[in-house]
Design a protein around this motif. Structure first.
Motif, PDB file in Angstrom:
ATOM      1  N   GLY A 166       0.811  -1.211   0.000  1.00 19.33           N
ATOM      2  CA  GLY A 166       0.000   0.000   0.000  1.00 19.33           C
ATOM      3  C   GLY A 166       0.846   1.262   0.000  1.00 19.33           C
ATOM      4  N   PRO A 167       1.786   1.396   0.941  1.00 18.87           N
ATOM      5  CA  PRO A 167       2.617   2.616   0.942  1.00 18.87           C
ATOM      6  C   PRO A 167       3.375   2.825  -0.360  1.00 18.87           C
ATOM      7  N   ILE A 168       3.773   1.739  -1.020  1.00 21.92           N
ATOM      8  CA  ILE A 168       4.484   1.894  -2.293  1.00 21.92           C
ATOM      9  C   ILE A 168       3.577   2.579  -3.314  1.00 21.92           C
ATOM     10  N   LEU A 169       2.306   2.139  -3.383  1.00 23.04           N
ATOM     11  CA  LEU A 169       1.356   2.727  -4.337  1.00 23.04           C
ATOM     12  C   LEU A 169       1.056   4.181  -3.968  1.00 23.04           C
ATOM     13  N   PHE A 170       0.851   4.440  -2.671  1.00 18.24           N
ATOM     14  CA  PHE A 170       0.529   5.802  -2.260  1.00 18.24           C
ATOM     15  C   PHE A 170       1.705   6.752  -2.521  1.00 18.24           C
ATOM     16  N   PHE A 221       4.447  11.023  -5.566  1.00 16.16           N
ATOM     17  CA  PHE A 221       5.570  11.463  -6.409  1.00 16.16           C
ATOM     18  C   PHE A 221       5.055  11.972  -7.752  1.00 16.16           C
ATOM     19  N   THR A 222       4.047  11.291  -8.304  1.00 16.10           N
ATOM     20  CA  THR A 222       3.501  11.718  -9.601  1.00 16.10           C
ATOM     21  C   THR A 222       2.804  13.073  -9.467  1.00 16.10           C
ATOM     22  N   TRP A 223       2.031  13.224  -8.419  1.00 15.86           N
ATOM     23  CA  TRP A 223       1.248  14.454  -8.219  1.00 15.86           C
ATOM     24  C   TRP A 223       2.156  15.674  -8.008  1.00 15.86           C
ATOM     25  N   PHE A 224       3.221  15.506  -7.230  1.00 16.06           N
ATOM     26  CA  PHE A 224       4.102  16.623  -6.914  1.00 16.06           C
ATOM     27  C   PHE A 224       5.364  16.639  -7.776  1.00 16.06           C
TER      28      PHE A 224
END
Length: 448
Positions: free
Chosen positions: A28-32, A37-40
């Motif tokens: 889960g943390p890997i996906l979040f 990272f993509t968003w920012f």
């Protein structure tokens, strides 16, 4: 579920299963983090903070927590994990101005990383309280903070109930497995006992067959010995009546033939003892003289005592009531064991005396003696210290049973290297024969 998976489930305890779920939950943390990272992307200062937080939390959750668990236990390890996630959530939330993707870590941590020890609720309250205060102080939207805090509470309650249910189910399954294993052990014990009883029956049948064979051999020896005895007696009588007996024959009349007759009488006595000893029919209680039975036992066991010095001290105990053939069997067993345990030139001593209303018999030897462990198992069926094929382990068990059936008891004194002494105490009359019901409903003396 596959059979091997079911077995793995049964072999694991709830805490192990919980740790296994945590490994899966690490995805889960890997996906979040990938989403953050993509968003920012392009905001390099934010990405640097997120990367640092991700690296520290990865080290704590994968390496540090396991190290702490091995040394301080899982309760302390879970506390370390939750504090690290707490710091990570606050730092990450502050760096992203509490973006919803950062808030997701809060309920997710409570859903899968709370542990199962007694401090779990206290840690959860501390975690949610610190996150709520820190988020409001660093500019988080209150409604968003409230929504994710409530979601975290629900996640924790769901996780706690799931783990509690899992623990209960596993506990029930484990109890059922223990009951099945216990039943299996009891079945195996019953099977082993049945095998022992079967083996004992075979041994008794073999001993009974040997007894019948010995009685038959004694009977066959008895017939020709009768002819030999009669003929030697007749020859001695005729030689004594001959007035013209040559001088050379007088030695036979005076020494040789009388000695021969004594030897023949000894053989006849031994054959008679063997026939009486080996007889298989049930023996009734009768009056007997124990000293005479001791003499019989010594004659039967003579072959096993030829290498040692035998002493006897018979106290003239008089007549008693019991089964004399069984008592001879007891004495023969004790004498043979004493002879086998004693080296050449040693001493085997048997003595009798009368004490008030009981008889005391001692069989003492100067043999190898016995350890405390051997004495504890001495009268158990099939227990033997002799090499395989040289003993059935039934002799002393039978001795114990016969002595008990006569209302007596047997004591053993022995030390390694100092010899052994068996002491028998037998009542003059077995307890079951002392009284019998009378016709008027009372009790009267049967034998005195």
């Amino acid at each position: 579920m596959e059979p091997h998976a079911e077995q793995a489930l049964l072999d694991a305890d709830p805490e192990q299963l919980h740790r296994g779920l945590q490994l899966v939950a690490g995805l889960g943390p890997i996906l979040f983090n990938a989403a953050l990272f993509t968003w920012f992307w392009g905001q390099w200062s934010v990405l640097l903070v997120l990367a640092s937080v991700w690296a520290v939390l990865a080290f704590v959750n994968v390496q540090l927590v396991e190290w702490v668990a091995r040394r301080r236990g899982w309760a302390v390890a879970e506390t370390v994990r939750l504090l690290a996630n707490l710091v990570g959530s606050v730092v990450g939330g502050t760096a992203t101005h509490w973006h919803p993707l950062a808030w997701v870590f809060v309920p997710y941590s409570l859903l899968l990383f709370t542990g199962m020890d007694r401090w779990v609720r206290l840690r959860t309250a501390l975690y949610l309280g610190v996150v709520a205060v820190a988020s409001l102080l660093t500019g988080a939207v209150p409604s968003t903070a409230l929504a994710f805090i409530l979601l975290g509470v629900c996640g924790f309650l769901v996780s706690e109930k799931r783990i509690s249910t899992l623990r209960g189910v596993l506990g029930q399954v484990l109890r059922q497995r223990e009951e099945l294993e216990k039943a299996h052990r009891e079945l195996e014990a019953a099977h082993q006992e049945l095998q022992q009883l079967h083996q004992r029956a075979l041994e008794q049948e073999r001993l009974s067959s040997l007894g019948m064979l010995a009685a038959g051999v004694a009977h066959e020896i008895n017939n020709p010995m009768s002819f030999v005895t009669s003929n030697v007696n007749a020859m001695l009588r005729d030689l004594r009546d001959d007035p013209n007996l040559p001088e050379v024959m007088k030695e036979y009349v005076d020494d040789v033939l009388p000695a021969t007759l004594d030897g023949i009488k000894r053989v006849n006595t031994i054959v008679g003892d063997l026939r009486r000893f080996a007889r298989g029919d049930p023996e009734a209680h009768t009056s007997y003289e124990l000293d005479a039975e001791v003499e019989t036992a010594l004659r039967i066991a003579h072959g096993q005592l030829s290498h040692v010095r035998v002493e006897k001290e018979l106290g003239g105990v008089g007549h008693s009531v019991g089964r004399p053939r069984q008592l001879v069997q007891v004495l023969v067993n004790l004498l043979v064991n004493a002879g086998q345990a004693t080296a050449s030139g040693g001493l085997v001593r048997i003595s009798t005396r009368r004490d008030a209303d009981a008889i005391r018999v001692e069989v003492r030897d100067t043999g190898t003696g016995m350890s405390e462990e051997t004495k504890r198992h001495l009268f158990e069926p099939f227990f033997t210290t002799k090499p395989s094929g040289e003993g059935t382990g039934l002799g002393l068990s039978v001795v114990h049973g016969i002595v008990k059936s006569h209302g007596g008891h047997i004591e053993v004194e022995s030390e390694p290297g100092k010899g052994t002494c068996f002491t028998l105490r037998l009542p003059l009359v077995p307890p079951l024969l002392q009284y019998e019901p009378s016709t008027d409903g009372g009790m009267r003396r049967r034998m005195g």
